[in-house]
Design an enzyme around this catalytic site. Structure first.
Site, mmCIF file in Angstrom:
data_model
loop_
_atom_site.group_PDB
_atom_site.id
_atom_site.type_symbol
_atom_site.label_atom_id
_atom_site.label_comp_id
_atom_site.label_asym_id
_atom_site.label_seq_id
_atom_site.Cartn_x
_atom_site.Cartn_y
_atom_site.Cartn_z
ATOM 1 N N GLU A 46 0.848 -1.205 0.000
ATOM 2 C CA GLU A 46 0.000 0.000 0.000
ATOM 3 C C GLU A 46 0.874 1.242 0.000
ATOM 4 O O GLU A 46 2.109 1.154 0.128
ATOM 5 C CB GLU A 46 -0.931 -0.002 1.223
ATOM 6 C CG GLU A 46 -2.014 -1.058 1.128
ATOM 7 C CD GLU A 46 -2.954 -1.088 2.316
ATOM 8 O OE1 GLU A 46 -2.784 -0.282 3.248
ATOM 9 O OE2 GLU A 46 -3.845 -1.946 2.317
ATOM 10 N N HIS A 96 -8.744 9.892 3.017
ATOM 11 C CA HIS A 96 -8.337 8.799 2.124
ATOM 12 C C HIS A 96 -8.496 9.301 0.692
ATOM 13 O O HIS A 96 -9.545 9.857 0.338
ATOM 14 C CB HIS A 96 -9.200 7.560 2.359
ATOM 15 C CG HIS A 96 -8.606 6.312 1.780
ATOM 16 N ND1 HIS A 96 -8.503 6.112 0.421
ATOM 17 C CD2 HIS A 96 -8.060 5.221 2.359
ATOM 18 C CE1 HIS A 96 -7.932 4.935 0.195
ATOM 19 N NE2 HIS A 96 -7.647 4.377 1.366
ATOM 20 N N ARG A 118 -0.409 9.020 1.930
ATOM 21 C CA ARG A 118 -1.779 9.480 1.657
ATOM 22 C C ARG A 118 -1.977 10.985 1.632
ATOM 23 O O ARG A 118 -2.766 11.496 0.848
ATOM 24 C CB ARG A 118 -2.694 8.943 2.756
ATOM 25 C CG ARG A 118 -3.323 7.696 2.357
ATOM 26 C CD ARG A 118 -4.212 7.187 3.407
ATOM 27 N NE ARG A 118 -4.206 5.751 3.214
ATOM 28 C CZ ARG A 118 -4.736 4.887 4.030
ATOM 29 N NH1 ARG A 118 -5.296 5.311 5.130
ATOM 30 N NH2 ARG A 118 -4.701 3.618 3.766
ATOM 31 N N HIS A 166 -11.143 10.048 6.699
ATOM 32 C CA HIS A 166 -10.966 8.603 6.863
ATOM 33 C C HIS A 166 -10.457 8.207 8.253
ATOM 34 O O HIS A 166 -10.887 7.208 8.817
ATOM 35 C CB HIS A 166 -9.971 8.130 5.801
ATOM 36 C CG HIS A 166 -9.669 6.665 5.820
ATOM 37 N ND1 HIS A 166 -10.639 5.712 5.613
ATOM 38 C CD2 HIS A 166 -8.509 5.981 6.007
ATOM 39 C CE1 HIS A 166 -10.093 4.506 5.668
ATOM 40 N NE2 HIS A 166 -8.808 4.639 5.926
ATOM 41 N N ARG A 196 -0.831 8.983 9.287
ATOM 42 C CA ARG A 196 -0.691 7.536 9.519
ATOM 43 C C ARG A 196 -0.276 6.797 8.250
ATOM 44 O O ARG A 196 -0.827 7.030 7.167
ATOM 45 C CB ARG A 196 -2.020 6.970 10.000
ATOM 46 C CG ARG A 196 -2.039 5.459 10.113
ATOM 47 C CD ARG A 196 -3.363 4.992 10.650
ATOM 48 N NE ARG A 196 -4.433 5.216 9.712
ATOM 49 C CZ ARG A 196 -4.935 4.284 8.918
ATOM 50 N NH1 ARG A 196 -4.450 3.053 8.929
ATOM 51 N NH2 ARG A 196 -5.923 4.569 8.098
HETATM 52 P P1 FAD Z 1 -13.835 0.789 15.826
HETATM 53 O O1 FAD Z 1 -13.535 -0.440 15.085
HETATM 54 O O2 FAD Z 1 -14.390 1.927 15.059
HETATM 55 O O3 FAD Z 1 -14.852 0.425 16.989
HETATM 56 C C1 FAD Z 1 -15.408 1.438 17.790
HETATM 57 C C2 FAD Z 1 -16.479 0.827 18.655
HETATM 58 O O4 FAD Z 1 -16.875 1.741 19.661
HETATM 59 C C3 FAD Z 1 -17.758 0.462 17.914
HETATM 60 O O5 FAD Z 1 -18.177 -0.779 18.404
HETATM 61 C C4 FAD Z 1 -18.749 1.538 18.341
HETATM 62 O O6 FAD Z 1 -20.086 1.161 18.320
HETATM 63 C C5 FAD Z 1 -18.284 1.774 19.760
HETATM 64 N N1 FAD Z 1 -18.660 3.052 20.348
HETATM 65 C C6 FAD Z 1 -18.333 4.294 19.913
HETATM 66 N N2 FAD Z 1 -18.838 5.216 20.764
HETATM 67 C C7 FAD Z 1 -19.478 4.532 21.750
HETATM 68 C C8 FAD Z 1 -20.200 4.916 22.906
HETATM 69 N N3 FAD Z 1 -20.408 6.208 23.236
HETATM 70 N N4 FAD Z 1 -20.713 3.953 23.692
HETATM 71 C C9 FAD Z 1 -20.571 2.638 23.389
HETATM 72 N N5 FAD Z 1 -19.897 2.225 22.289
HETATM 73 C C10 FAD Z 1 -19.359 3.164 21.489
HETATM 74 N N6 FAD Z 1 -6.926 0.462 9.119
HETATM 75 C C11 FAD Z 1 -5.957 -0.431 8.834
HETATM 76 O O7 FAD Z 1 -5.002 -0.575 9.608
HETATM 77 N N7 FAD Z 1 -6.054 -1.199 7.716
HETATM 78 C C12 FAD Z 1 -7.093 -1.097 6.840
HETATM 79 O O8 FAD Z 1 -7.146 -1.810 5.862
HETATM 80 C C13 FAD Z 1 -8.104 -0.141 7.104
HETATM 81 N N8 FAD Z 1 -9.135 0.025 6.248
HETATM 82 C C14 FAD Z 1 -10.145 0.877 6.596
HETATM 83 C C15 FAD Z 1 -11.264 0.981 5.772
HETATM 84 C C16 FAD Z 1 -12.346 1.763 6.149
HETATM 85 C C17 FAD Z 1 -13.545 1.876 5.254
HETATM 86 C C18 FAD Z 1 -12.291 2.483 7.369
HETATM 87 C C19 FAD Z 1 -13.452 3.333 7.803
HETATM 88 C C20 FAD Z 1 -11.168 2.410 8.176
HETATM 89 C C21 FAD Z 1 -10.094 1.612 7.795
HETATM 90 N N9 FAD Z 1 -8.958 1.507 8.602
HETATM 91 C C22 FAD Z 1 -7.987 0.612 8.290
HETATM 92 C C23 FAD Z 1 -8.919 2.162 9.903
HETATM 93 C C24 FAD Z 1 -9.305 1.114 10.963
HETATM 94 O O9 FAD Z 1 -10.325 0.299 10.462
HETATM 95 C C25 FAD Z 1 -9.774 1.756 12.244
HETATM 96 O O10 FAD Z 1 -8.863 2.737 12.648
HETATM 97 C C26 FAD Z 1 -9.868 0.694 13.334
HETATM 98 O O11 FAD Z 1 -10.709 -0.343 12.919
HETATM 99 C C27 FAD Z 1 -10.369 1.311 14.612
HETATM 100 O O12 FAD Z 1 -10.601 0.269 15.522
HETATM 101 P P2 FAD Z 1 -11.179 0.618 16.949
HETATM 102 O O13 FAD Z 1 -11.381 -0.669 17.639
HETATM 103 O O14 FAD Z 1 -10.328 1.644 17.568
HETATM 104 O O15 FAD Z 1 -12.583 1.326 16.633
HETATM 105 C C1 SIN Z 2 -7.262 0.926 2.534
HETATM 106 O O1 SIN Z 2 -7.541 -0.248 2.328
HETATM 107 O O2 SIN Z 2 -6.917 1.717 1.657
HETATM 108 C C2 SIN Z 2 -7.350 1.434 3.929
HETATM 109 C C3 SIN Z 2 -6.125 1.108 4.634
HETATM 110 C C4 SIN Z 2 -5.965 1.949 5.846
HETATM 111 O O3 SIN Z 2 -6.759 2.856 6.109
HETATM 112 O O4 SIN Z 2 -4.999 1.702 6.543
#
Ligand code: FAD
Ligand code: SIN
Length: 534
Positions: A114, A239, A285, A346, A381
């Site tokens: 990537e 993104h 990015r 993003h 990032r």
């Molecule tokens: P999340 O997975 O967002 O989980 C947050 C949780 O908190 C959810 O369950 C939500 O309901 C809960 N929550 C929020 N507020 C409250 C509240 N007040 N009370 C109770 N629950 C609450 N990163 C990579 O490293 N590789 C990738 O390929 C990649 N692709 C991506 C593609 C997309 C489309 C997106 C949007 C992001 C991508 N990212 C990627 C970024 C990555 O997915 C996120 O940064 C990561 O998943 C965040 O994980 P997390 O557990 O911190 O939060």
């Molecule tokens: C992507 O698949 O382009 C998202 C990867 C990331 O946010 O790290």
């Protein structure tokens, strides 16, 4: 229902679930999640998880790429420990049942590349990595008798000792959270030895975002209200390639598509990344998103195009089955035509400031995953370092929390129930929807990819006004999920603008026409913001 546990985890994405699986070995765990458990950014992650795995790669190279993307602001110790811990975290995921894609007919894992990475090092599960990770972790969590999962429970506020007891004899600490049961409307008290924010990012602060609806920055807003230090909020990652289509809700076209050879062209078919960066479409990015922004302004077009047709139908369908299928559902066949794309908000690189153990500056409060600022990402990032950071820090935070806090007696304290007071049923839902829309438009128009002081001050004025209006509404009416989120995006918007105004240079994701250059003498430090002065 037992609302007292050793560990209280707010959020059920990769950060919260991986913390829970570890913590359950030490004691009882309550996980709160505001919708269905799988609904999280994790569930939508496409590209994958970065780790040094192949013999041709090295830790030094991954470390260097992370620093280069981070534009001089990554913390050396954080980068070092995350990168070196990555292979063991991938093995742990495999042990938990995550099925990563292997090379056709081989036992080896298929590694993608990537933007910003100088080597192939991205573990993935086709182009739906997050869904596979979330599936496996949730299965493990659901079969664990020590873990209770409370769906449709939204944390409203953290409970701090100072707030409820004005007890200056003891340092402040977090005791748990007030939580809205979205099905009954009741606000209940959850108490724990250690509370973990794993609430994800805040993409919904912007009008166009790749993030799901849950990404309203709740953890950051709650921590700020409780008095924790928040850092680097100006670094919002856009993104470069989200699908430009009225019904696609900024569906992400993974950077892995460019990693496998897709090129960016304008409507005239001209590649515009050549001459901007030596890595062309695979530059970090911030650089690609800015180049697209500049190209759109220059040409006056609505979108640019991502072209991977030269790889052939079989290759595209094999490597990107979900992206191919989703685009087809919008009437676009990426094997036959270039995809129309635009940048969208993003990832939030800043967040609740933590130490190397995921602990915030309020004892017993941890922040893990996208809501945290650990120093890994600096000013931008590196792709696929986010899921990795969540895994590494949920482990470190769990170790610290269990050593320092679980089971240790603390001074007894009576926690008052949530005060409903004179609050009435909300009378004008339109106030919420209107303000919601206004904040997101202000952020998109005034606090986007390229900023200026004039636009930032304009945004701050309007957000200030909205904050007062929302606050009045919040205290006069019964709390609902929508109102909570509105209040939180307003707080996060304000934090982004205030941090942006503090940074008097352009660096990484923060570009301003008033200070167009990177200023290493004064700018090489985190932007810190706190509600109460230390
Ligand atoms: P999340 O997975 O967002 O989980 C947050 C949780 O908190 C959810 O369950 C939500 O309901 C809960 N929550 C929020 N507020 C409250 C509240 N007040 N009370 C109770 N629950 C609450 N990163 C990579 O490293 N590789 C990738 O390929 C990649 N692709 C991506 C593609 C997309 C489309 C997106 C949007 C992001 C991508 N990212 C990627 C970024 C990555 O997915 C996120 O940064 C990561 O998943 C965040 O994980 P997390 O557990 O911190 O939060
Ligand atoms: C992507 O698949 O382009 C998202 C990867 C990331 O946010 O790290």
């Amino acid at each position: 229902m037992d609302r007292v546990s050793r560990f209280l985890i707010i959020g059920s994405g990769i950060a919260g679930l991986s913390f829970a699986l570890r913590a359950a070995k030490k004691g009882t765990v309550n996980i709160l999640t505001k919708k269905e458990a799988a609904e999280s950014s994790t569930n939508y992650a496409q590209g994958g998880i970065a780790t040094v795995w192949s013999g041709e790669d090295s830790f030094e190279s991954h470390i260097e790429d992370t620093h280069r993307a981070g534009a001089g602001l990554c913390h050396t110790d954080t980068v070092d420990l995350v990168v070196r811990d990555a292979p063991s975290k991938i093995r742990e995921l495999i042990d938990w049942g995550v099925r990563f894609t292997r090379r056709t007919g081989k036992r080896e894992y298929d590694l993608h590349r990537e933007g910003g990475h100088s080597k192939r090092r991205i573990f993935h599960a086709e182009d739906l990595t997050g869904r596979e990770v979330e599936r496996a972790l949730l299965e493990r969590v659901r079969e664990n008798p020590k873990i209770r999962l409370f769906e449709h429970h939204a944390a409203v506020n953290l409970i701090t000792r100072q707030k409820i007891a004005f007890d200056r004899r003891h340092p402040d600490e977090v005791l748990g959270a007030y939580v809205l049961d979205q099905k009954t409307g009741a606000i209940n008290t959850f108490v724990a030895d250690a509370t973990v924010l794993a609430t994800g990012g805040s993409g919904k602060v912007y009008l166009y975002t790749s993030n799901p609806d849950i990404a309203t920055g709740d953890g950051i807003a709650m921590a700020y209200r409780a008095g924790a230090t928040i850092a680097n909020m100006e670094f919002v990652q856009f993104h470069p390639t989200c699908l430009f289509h009225p019904h696609a809700k900024s569906f992400l076209i993974s950077e892995a598509v460019r990693g496998e050879g897709a090129v960016l062209v304008n409507r005239a078919g001209k590649r515009f990344m050549e001459g901007i960066h030596q890595m062309k479409e695979l530059a970090p990015r911030d650089i690609v998103a800015r180049a697209i922004d500049a190209e759109l302004k220059r040409t006056g077009e609505d979108c640019v195009y991502l072209d991977i047709r030269h790889k052939g139908k079989a290759f595209i369908r094999k490597h990107f089955p979900n992206i191919h299928k989703t685009c087809l559902s919008f009437g676009i066949d990426m094997t036959k035509e270039p995809l129309p794309v635009v940048p969208a908000a993003h990832y939030q690189c800043g967040g609740v400031l933590t130490d190397l153990h995921g602990e915030t500056d309020i004892p017993r409060l941890f922040a893990v995953g996208e809501c945290a600022c650990t120093g890994l990402h600096g000013a931008n990032r590196l792709a696929s370092n986010s899921l990795l950071e969540a895994l590494v820090f949920s482990d470190r935070a769990f170790r610290r929390a269990s050593e320092a806090y679980t089971g240790k007696p603390r001074p007894r304290i009576e926690i008052p129930k949530w005060e409903v007071g004179e609050a009435q049923e909300p009378d004008e839902a339109v106030v919420v929807t209107h303000n919601w829309d206004e904040i997101r438009r202000i952020m998109w128009n005034y606090v986007g990819i390229v900023r200026s002081n004039k636009r930032l001050f304009r945004a701050l004025d309007r957000i200030d006004m909205l904050r007062r209006e929302i606050s009045e509404y919040y205290w006069n009416f019964r709390v609902t999920g929508d109102l909570l989120e509105l209040r939180n995006i307003c707080t996060v918007a304000e934090l982004i603008v205030r941090c942006a105004l503090q940074r008097k240079e352009s660096r990484g994701l923060h570009t301003t026409i008033d200070y167009p250059y990177q200023d290493d003498e004064h700018g090489r430090k985190d932007t810190l913001i706190r509600r109460y002065p230390a």
